[in-house]
Write a protein that holds these residues in place. Structure first.
Motif, PDB file in Angstrom:
ATOM      1  N   LEU A 121       0.718  -1.029   0.033  1.00 27.90           N
ATOM      2  CA  LEU A 121      -0.042  -0.054   0.157  1.00 27.90           C
ATOM      3  C   LEU A 121       0.720   1.060   0.007  1.00 27.90           C
ATOM      4  CD1 LEU A 121      -2.945  -0.881   2.431  1.00 27.90           C
ATOM      5  CD2 LEU A 121      -3.038  -0.447  -0.009  1.00 27.90           C
ATOM      6  N   ILE A 122       1.951   1.259   0.996  1.00 27.73           N
ATOM      7  CA  ILE A 122       2.800   2.367   0.863  1.00 27.73           C
ATOM      8  C   ILE A 122       3.536   2.590  -0.476  1.00 27.73           C
ATOM      9  CG2 ILE A 122       4.685   3.189   1.880  1.00 27.73           C
ATOM     10  CD1 ILE A 122       3.793   2.173   4.566  1.00 27.73           C
ATOM     11  N   LEU A 123       4.110   1.651  -0.846  1.00 30.34           N
ATOM     12  CA  LEU A 123       4.880   1.529  -2.314  1.00 30.34           C
ATOM     13  C   LEU A 123       3.805   1.920  -3.432  1.00 30.34           C
ATOM     14  CD1 LEU A 123       7.546   1.359  -3.784  1.00 30.34           C
ATOM     15  CD2 LEU A 123       6.776  -0.706  -4.306  1.00 30.34           C
ATOM     16  N   GLY A 124       2.655   1.667  -3.506  1.00 28.00           N
ATOM     17  CA  GLY A 124       1.597   1.974  -4.496  1.00 28.00           C
ATOM     18  C   GLY A 124       1.254   3.564  -4.185  1.00 28.00           C
ATOM     19  N   SER A 125       0.942   3.880  -3.185  1.00 23.22           N
ATOM     20  CA  SER A 125       0.820   5.299  -2.849  1.00 23.22           C
ATOM     21  C   SER A 125       1.812   6.129  -3.196  1.00 23.22           C
ATOM     22  CB  SER A 125       0.601   5.706  -1.454  1.00 23.22           C
ATOM     23  OG  SER A 125      -0.633   4.773  -0.977  1.00 23.22           O
ATOM     24  N   ILE A 126       3.114   5.891  -3.125  1.00 21.23           N
ATOM     25  CA  ILE A 126       4.377   6.661  -3.412  1.00 21.23           C
ATOM     26  C   ILE A 126       4.605   6.795  -4.817  1.00 21.23           C
ATOM     27  CG2 ILE A 126       6.957   6.497  -3.379  1.00 21.23           C
ATOM     28  CD1 ILE A 126       6.877   5.758  -0.592  1.00 21.23           C
ATOM     29  N   MET A 127       4.008   5.575  -5.549  1.00 17.98           N
ATOM     30  CA  MET A 127       4.207   5.679  -7.284  1.00 17.98           C
ATOM     31  C   MET A 127       2.782   6.362  -7.643  1.00 17.98           C
ATOM     32  SD  MET A 127       5.556   1.840  -7.787  1.00 17.98           S
ATOM     33  CE  MET A 127       5.736   1.928  -9.377  1.00 17.98           C
ATOM     34  N   PHE A 128       1.666   6.090  -7.083  1.00 16.05           N
ATOM     35  CA  PHE A 128       0.333   6.415  -7.858  1.00 16.05           C
ATOM     36  C   PHE A 128       0.323   8.279  -7.590  1.00 16.05           C
ATOM     37  CE2 PHE A 128      -3.824   7.901  -7.123  1.00 16.05           C
ATOM     38  CZ  PHE A 128      -4.534   7.492  -8.170  1.00 16.05           C
ATOM     39  N   ILE A 129       0.543   8.715  -6.500  1.00 17.85           N
ATOM     40  CA  ILE A 129       0.514  10.231  -6.315  1.00 17.85           C
ATOM     41  C   ILE A 129       1.275  11.031  -7.453  1.00 17.85           C
ATOM     42  CG2 ILE A 129       0.664  12.148  -4.781  1.00 17.85           C
ATOM     43  CD1 ILE A 129       0.034  10.077  -2.548  1.00 17.85           C
ATOM     44  N   PRO A 130       2.445  10.969  -7.677  1.00 19.15           N
ATOM     45  CA  PRO A 130       3.159  11.742  -8.504  1.00 19.15           C
ATOM     46  C   PRO A 130       2.637  11.464  -9.969  1.00 19.15           C
ATOM     47  CG  PRO A 130       4.764  10.408  -7.332  1.00 19.15           C
ATOM     48  CD  PRO A 130       3.495  10.250  -6.702  1.00 19.15           C
ATOM     49  N   GLY A 131       2.591  10.147 -10.152  1.00 15.61           N
ATOM     50  CA  GLY A 131       2.018   9.624 -11.595  1.00 15.61           C
ATOM     51  C   GLY A 131       0.778  10.303 -11.993  1.00 15.61           C
ATOM     52  N   PHE A 132      -0.089  10.183 -11.038  1.00 17.70           N
ATOM     53  CA  PHE A 132      -1.604  10.656 -11.309  1.00 17.70           C
ATOM     54  C   PHE A 132      -1.429  12.229 -11.400  1.00 17.70           C
ATOM     55  CE2 PHE A 132      -5.624  12.896  -9.540  1.00 17.70           C
ATOM     56  CZ  PHE A 132      -6.224  12.386 -10.521  1.00 17.70           C
ATOM     57  N   TYR A 133      -0.699  13.063 -10.901  1.00 20.23           N
ATOM     58  CA  TYR A 133      -0.720  14.315 -10.728  1.00 20.23           C
ATOM     59  C   TYR A 133      -0.047  14.709 -12.174  1.00 20.23           C
ATOM     60  CZ  TYR A 133       1.292  19.195  -9.698  1.00 20.23           C
ATOM     61  OH  TYR A 133       1.408  20.283  -9.844  1.00 20.23           O
ATOM     62  N   HIS A 134       0.914  14.328 -12.759  1.00 22.54           N
ATOM     63  CA  HIS A 134       1.687  14.453 -13.895  1.00 22.54           C
ATOM     64  C   HIS A 134       0.798  14.160 -15.061  1.00 22.54           C
ATOM     65  CE1 HIS A 134       5.086  15.379 -11.278  1.00 22.54           C
ATOM     66  NE2 HIS A 134       5.219  16.211 -11.924  1.00 22.54           N
ATOM     67  N   VAL A 135       0.226  12.925 -14.953  1.00 27.46           N
ATOM     68  CA  VAL A 135      -0.714  12.374 -16.093  1.00 27.46           C
ATOM     69  C   VAL A 135      -1.832  13.543 -16.400  1.00 27.46           C
ATOM     70  CG1 VAL A 135      -2.465  10.959 -16.714  1.00 27.46           C
ATOM     71  CG2 VAL A 135      -0.123  10.173 -15.878  1.00 27.46           C
ATOM     72  N   ARG A 136      -2.597  13.954 -15.174  1.00 25.09           N
ATOM     73  CA  ARG A 136      -3.562  14.784 -15.059  1.00 25.09           C
ATOM     74  C   ARG A 136      -3.165  16.348 -15.764  1.00 25.09           C
ATOM     75  NH1 ARG A 136      -5.526  19.179 -11.462  1.00 25.09           N
ATOM     76  NH2 ARG A 136      -3.392  18.742 -10.419  1.00 25.09           N
ATOM     77  N   ILE A 137      -1.869  16.737 -15.280  1.00 25.75           N
ATOM     78  CA  ILE A 137      -1.157  18.002 -16.076  1.00 25.75           C
ATOM     79  C   ILE A 137      -1.134  17.726 -17.555  1.00 25.75           C
ATOM     80  CG2 ILE A 137       0.681  19.560 -16.211  1.00 25.75           C
ATOM     81  CD1 ILE A 137       0.888  19.290 -13.144  1.00 25.75           C
ATOM     82  N   ALA A 138      -0.485  16.624 -17.897  1.00 20.64           N
ATOM     83  CA  ALA A 138      -0.451  16.392 -19.449  1.00 20.64           C
ATOM     84  C   ALA A 138      -1.692  16.285 -20.172  1.00 20.64           C
ATOM     85  CB  ALA A 138       0.325  14.977 -19.560  1.00 20.64           C
ATOM     86  N   TYR A 139      -2.804  15.857 -19.531  1.00 15.58           N
ATOM     87  CA  TYR A 139      -4.021  15.508 -20.112  1.00 15.58           C
ATOM     88  C   TYR A 139      -4.550  16.865 -20.265  1.00 15.58           C
ATOM     89  CZ  TYR A 139      -9.079  14.690 -20.888  1.00 15.58           C
ATOM     90  OH  TYR A 139     -10.280  14.513 -21.212  1.00 15.58           O
ATOM     91  N   TYR A 140      -4.786  17.616 -19.224  1.00 15.61           N
ATOM     92  CA  TYR A 140      -5.296  19.295 -19.352  1.00 15.61           C
ATOM     93  C   TYR A 140      -4.474  19.917 -20.016  1.00 15.61           C
ATOM     94  CZ  TYR A 140      -8.189  18.224 -15.385  1.00 15.61           C
ATOM     95  OH  TYR A 140      -9.215  17.838 -14.547  1.00 15.61           O
ATOM     96  N   ALA A 141      -3.174  20.023 -20.246  1.00 18.90           N
ATOM     97  CA  ALA A 141      -2.397  20.482 -21.424  1.00 18.90           C
ATOM     98  C   ALA A 141      -2.691  20.233 -22.764  1.00 18.90           C
ATOM     99  CB  ALA A 141      -0.965  20.403 -21.247  1.00 18.90           C
ATOM    100  N   TYR A 142      -2.875  18.890 -22.721  1.00 20.42           N
ATOM    101  CA  TYR A 142      -3.346  18.256 -24.427  1.00 20.42           C
ATOM    102  C   TYR A 142      -4.569  18.876 -24.731  1.00 20.42           C
ATOM    103  CZ  TYR A 142      -4.529  15.108 -27.796  1.00 20.42           C
ATOM    104  OH  TYR A 142      -5.132  14.567 -29.157  1.00 20.42           O
ATOM    105  N   GLN A 143      -5.583  18.971 -23.696  1.00 18.77           N
ATOM    106  CA  GLN A 143      -6.937  19.413 -24.042  1.00 18.77           C
ATOM    107  C   GLN A 143      -7.154  20.916 -24.209  1.00 18.77           C
ATOM    108  OE1 GLN A 143      -9.748  17.754 -24.711  1.00 18.77           O
ATOM    109  NE2 GLN A 143      -8.536  15.793 -24.568  1.00 18.77           N
ATOM    110  N   GLY A 144      -5.945  21.481 -23.813  1.00 16.92           N
ATOM    111  CA  GLY A 144      -5.881  23.015 -24.003  1.00 16.92           C
ATOM    112  C   GLY A 144      -6.486  24.001 -23.067  1.00 16.92           C
ATOM    113  N   TYR A 145      -6.923  23.331 -21.616  1.00 19.69           N
ATOM    114  CA  TYR A 145      -7.275  24.152 -20.571  1.00 19.69           C
ATOM    115  C   TYR A 145      -6.462  25.300 -20.046  1.00 19.69           C
ATOM    116  CZ  TYR A 145     -10.770  20.295 -19.384  1.00 19.69           C
ATOM    117  OH  TYR A 145     -11.742  19.375 -19.424  1.00 19.69           O
ATOM    118  N   ALA A 146      -7.112  26.250 -19.877  1.00 19.91           N
ATOM    119  CA  ALA A 146      -6.465  27.549 -19.330  1.00 19.91           C
ATOM    120  C   ALA A 146      -5.493  27.209 -18.074  1.00 19.91           C
ATOM    121  CB  ALA A 146      -7.502  28.669 -19.251  1.00 19.91           C
ATOM    122  N   GLY A 147      -4.243  27.852 -18.119  1.00 19.07           N
ATOM    123  CA  GLY A 147      -3.491  27.417 -17.142  1.00 19.07           C
ATOM    124  C   GLY A 147      -2.635  26.441 -17.018  1.00 19.07           C
ATOM    125  N   TYR A 148      -2.610  25.254 -18.041  1.00 15.65           N
ATOM    126  CA  TYR A 148      -2.101  24.343 -17.796  1.00 15.65           C
ATOM    127  C   TYR A 148      -0.992  24.157 -19.139  1.00 15.65           C
ATOM    128  CZ  TYR A 148      -5.194  22.448 -14.084  1.00 15.65           C
ATOM    129  OH  TYR A 148      -5.633  22.263 -13.032  1.00 15.65           O
TER     130      TYR A 148
END
Length: 113
Positions: free
Chosen positions: A77-104
């Motif tokens: 659980l700890i290792l999964g959390s350590i990997m999931f949190i930054p992965g999700f954060y950067h995938v979300r930024i990449a998705y929003y930048a790809y979609q053209g959301y303002a501020g990303y």
């Protein structure tokens, strides 16, 4: 083939025409952001592996996976959390930048070389 000398860079310059103003609009144009392929690939891998580890840890905790592996619950659980949190954060930024959301922008994703 021309080789770059030490201290020489591969910067593209634009010739600016002279006008009565000291400042030109072209001086303040921001170059298009570079697509950080390696960083996005790494974040997708972290996101997927972190999700898998979190699911396995949850199954261990709830007892759907045999109890003889119970001592591995918290590390998974700890290792999964350590990997999931930054992965999700950067995938979300990449998705929003790809979609053209303002501020990303792809500039918000740190790139390593």
């Amino acid at each position: 083939m021309k080789r770059n000398m030490p201290g020489e860079t591969k910067v593209k310059y634009k010739r600016m025409s002279r006008s009565k103003d000291d400042f030109l609009d072209i001086q303040f144009e921001k170059p298009p952001p570079k697509f950080p392929t390696k960083a996005i690939l790494l974040s997708v891998v972290l996101f997927v592996l972190g999700s898998i580890l979190l699911v396995i840890g949850s199954l261990l905790m709830t007892g759907y996976i045999d109890a003889k592996y119970g001592d591995r619950t918290w590390p998974v659980l700890i290792l999964g959390s350590i990997m999931f949190i930054p992965g999700f954060y950067h995938v979300r930024i990449a998705y929003y930048a790809y979609q053209g959301y303002a501020g990303y922008s792809y500039d918000d994703i740190p790139e390593f070389e």
